[in-house]
Design a protein around this motif. Sequence first.
Motif, PDB file in Angstrom:
ATOM      1  N   ALA A  76       2.387  -6.358  -5.656  1.00 36.59           N
ATOM      2  CA  ALA A  76       1.100  -5.652  -5.624  1.00 36.59           C
ATOM      3  C   ALA A  76       0.391  -5.873  -4.284  1.00 36.59           C
ATOM      4  O   ALA A  76      -0.155  -4.934  -3.692  1.00 36.59           O
ATOM      5  CB  ALA A  76       0.212  -6.121  -6.776  1.00 36.59           C
ATOM      6  N   VAL A  77       0.435  -7.104  -3.797  1.00 30.18           N
ATOM      7  CA  VAL A  77      -0.190  -7.400  -2.504  1.00 30.18           C
ATOM      8  C   VAL A  77       0.559  -6.684  -1.380  1.00 30.18           C
ATOM      9  O   VAL A  77      -0.055  -6.080  -0.497  1.00 30.18           O
ATOM     10  CB  VAL A  77      -0.220  -8.931  -2.253  1.00 30.18           C
ATOM     11  CG1 VAL A  77      -0.600  -9.247  -0.818  1.00 30.18           C
ATOM     12  CG2 VAL A  77      -1.179  -9.601  -3.221  1.00 30.18           C
ATOM     13  N   ALA A  78       1.879  -6.719  -1.425  1.00 32.67           N
ATOM     14  CA  ALA A  78       2.674  -6.047  -0.389  1.00 32.67           C
ATOM     15  C   ALA A  78       2.429  -4.544  -0.412  1.00 32.67           C
ATOM     16  O   ALA A  78       2.349  -3.905   0.650  1.00 32.67           O
ATOM     17  CB  ALA A  78       4.157  -6.352  -0.588  1.00 32.67           C
ATOM     18  N   GLU A  79       2.287  -3.980  -1.592  1.00 32.77           N
ATOM     19  CA  GLU A  79       2.013  -2.537  -1.717  1.00 32.77           C
ATOM     20  C   GLU A  79       0.651  -2.196  -1.122  1.00 32.77           C
ATOM     21  O   GLU A  79       0.496  -1.196  -0.410  1.00 32.77           O
ATOM     22  CB  GLU A  79       2.057  -2.130  -3.190  1.00 32.77           C
ATOM     23  CG  GLU A  79       1.881  -0.656  -3.430  1.00 32.77           C
ATOM     24  CD  GLU A  79       3.092   0.143  -3.020  1.00 32.77           C
ATOM     25  OE1 GLU A  79       2.898   1.299  -2.578  1.00 32.77           O
ATOM     26  OE2 GLU A  79       4.213  -0.359  -3.127  1.00 32.77           O
ATOM     27  N   ALA A  80      -0.346  -3.042  -1.394  1.00 31.35           N
ATOM     28  CA  ALA A  80      -1.687  -2.809  -0.823  1.00 31.35           C
ATOM     29  C   ALA A  80      -1.651  -2.892   0.694  1.00 31.35           C
ATOM     30  O   ALA A  80      -2.280  -2.085   1.394  1.00 31.35           O
ATOM     31  CB  ALA A  80      -2.674  -3.839  -1.384  1.00 31.35           C
ATOM     32  N   ILE A  81      -0.893  -3.828   1.233  1.00 30.76           N
ATOM     33  CA  ILE A  81      -0.789  -3.974   2.688  1.00 30.76           C
ATOM     34  C   ILE A  81      -0.049  -2.785   3.285  1.00 30.76           C
ATOM     35  O   ILE A  81      -0.452  -2.257   4.324  1.00 30.76           O
ATOM     36  CB  ILE A  81      -0.107  -5.310   3.038  1.00 30.76           C
ATOM     37  CG1 ILE A  81      -1.047  -6.454   2.680  1.00 30.76           C
ATOM     38  CG2 ILE A  81       0.286  -5.362   4.506  1.00 30.76           C
ATOM     39  CD1 ILE A  81      -0.416  -7.803   2.742  1.00 30.76           C
ATOM     40  N   ALA A  82       1.038  -2.342   2.641  1.00 34.30           N
ATOM     41  CA  ALA A  82       1.781  -1.172   3.137  1.00 34.30           C
ATOM     42  C   ALA A  82       0.883   0.063   3.147  1.00 34.30           C
ATOM     43  O   ALA A  82       0.922   0.857   4.097  1.00 34.30           O
ATOM     44  CB  ALA A  82       3.022  -0.934   2.282  1.00 34.30           C
ATOM     45  N   ASN A  83       0.072   0.218   2.101  1.00 33.99           N
ATOM     46  CA  ASN A  83      -0.849   1.362   2.057  1.00 33.99           C
ATOM     47  C   ASN A  83      -1.881   1.278   3.173  1.00 33.99           C
ATOM     48  O   ASN A  83      -2.223   2.286   3.801  1.00 33.99           O
ATOM     49  CB  ASN A  83      -1.549   1.443   0.702  1.00 33.99           C
ATOM     50  CG  ASN A  83      -0.616   1.868  -0.397  1.00 33.99           C
ATOM     51  OD1 ASN A  83       0.433   2.464  -0.156  1.00 33.99           O
ATOM     52  ND2 ASN A  83      -0.974   1.541  -1.629  1.00 33.99           N
ATOM     53  N   ARG A  84      -2.383   0.087   3.434  1.00 34.03           N
ATOM     54  CA  ARG A  84      -3.370  -0.097   4.494  1.00 34.03           C
ATOM     55  C   ARG A  84      -2.779   0.196   5.872  1.00 34.03           C
ATOM     56  O   ARG A  84      -3.392   0.847   6.707  1.00 34.03           O
ATOM     57  CB  ARG A  84      -3.900  -1.531   4.429  1.00 34.03           C
ATOM     58  CG  ARG A  84      -4.918  -1.870   5.471  1.00 34.03           C
ATOM     59  CD  ARG A  84      -6.235  -1.120   5.193  1.00 34.03           C
ATOM     60  NE  ARG A  84      -7.159  -1.304   6.259  1.00 34.03           N
ATOM     61  CZ  ARG A  84      -8.082  -2.262   6.314  1.00 34.03           C
ATOM     62  NH1 ARG A  84      -8.194  -3.108   5.330  1.00 34.03           N
ATOM     63  NH2 ARG A  84      -8.883  -2.339   7.330  1.00 34.03           N
ATOM     64  N   ILE A  85      -1.550  -0.280   6.105  1.00 35.22           N
ATOM     65  CA  ILE A  85      -0.876  -0.018   7.376  1.00 35.22           C
ATOM     66  C   ILE A  85      -0.630   1.481   7.542  1.00 35.22           C
ATOM     67  O   ILE A  85      -0.856   2.043   8.617  1.00 35.22           O
ATOM     68  CB  ILE A  85       0.432  -0.823   7.483  1.00 35.22           C
ATOM     69  CG1 ILE A  85       0.133  -2.314   7.596  1.00 35.22           C
ATOM     70  CG2 ILE A  85       1.256  -0.363   8.689  1.00 35.22           C
ATOM     71  CD1 ILE A  85       1.367  -3.201   7.518  1.00 35.22           C
ATOM     72  N   SER A  86      -0.190   2.136   6.474  1.00 35.76           N
ATOM     73  CA  SER A  86       0.055   3.587   6.528  1.00 35.76           C
ATOM     74  C   SER A  86      -1.227   4.340   6.845  1.00 35.76           C
ATOM     75  O   SER A  86      -1.231   5.280   7.652  1.00 35.76           O
ATOM     76  CB  SER A  86       0.624   4.085   5.200  1.00 35.76           C
ATOM     77  OG  SER A  86       1.879   3.523   4.970  1.00 35.76           O
ATOM     78  N   ARG A  87      -2.322   3.942   6.219  1.00 38.88           N
ATOM     79  CA  ARG A  87      -3.609   4.591   6.475  1.00 38.88           C
ATOM     80  C   ARG A  87      -4.051   4.377   7.924  1.00 38.88           C
ATOM     81  O   ARG A  87      -4.526   5.297   8.586  1.00 38.88           O
ATOM     82  CB  ARG A  87      -4.661   4.060   5.502  1.00 38.88           C
ATOM     83  CG  ARG A  87      -5.980   4.789   5.576  1.00 38.88           C
ATOM     84  CD  ARG A  87      -6.942   4.302   4.549  1.00 38.88           C
ATOM     85  NE  ARG A  87      -6.765   2.859   4.366  1.00 38.88           N
ATOM     86  CZ  ARG A  87      -7.241   2.168   3.356  1.00 38.88           C
ATOM     87  NH1 ARG A  87      -7.924   2.756   2.422  1.00 38.88           N
ATOM     88  NH2 ARG A  87      -7.054   0.865   3.272  1.00 38.88           N
TER      89      ARG A  87
END
Length: 165
Positions: A76-87
Amino acid sequence: MSKLDGNERWKSKMLLTEHQEQYEARRGEKLSGRPTPEELTMIRDYILLPHMLTIVEKNMEDLKRSSNVMKRPFLAVAEAIANRISRDMYDLRRELSRRRIRVIGDEQVDLVVYHRFVCRGYEDRLGIVREVMRSEISVRLARYFGDPIRWMSEYAKTGLRPKQD
């Protein structure tokens, strides 16, 4: 009558104000083609963010295959970070496009990775040493990981879900 009226040499040297303004505008465009320090930072970020996203996605795949008890919260944390990097990548791409800056490609010479860029007609290349790239990515990932850790500590203190940036 001025002193220059009788001198024919000065007639050919005079410029109309509208021509002077056009000349200065053209000259200003050429000078403004060079990227500012802020734009160079944006170009560097544009180069680093895809590498960071690849690292996070690779670790997510490793986590999915693992039998770790804490697999779900880590994912869940890795997914949130990946989404933030993508944004951040999307926002950066839009800003570079708005400023008429394109990053073209990369080539590696010894331990330096060079990326060519075109900034409003001015072409140059930005070189980043691989070790500097690695350390910068490490620092940035730590910064990205700091947000979810802060959210979790706020959640633990208050019991309420904190707002995400």
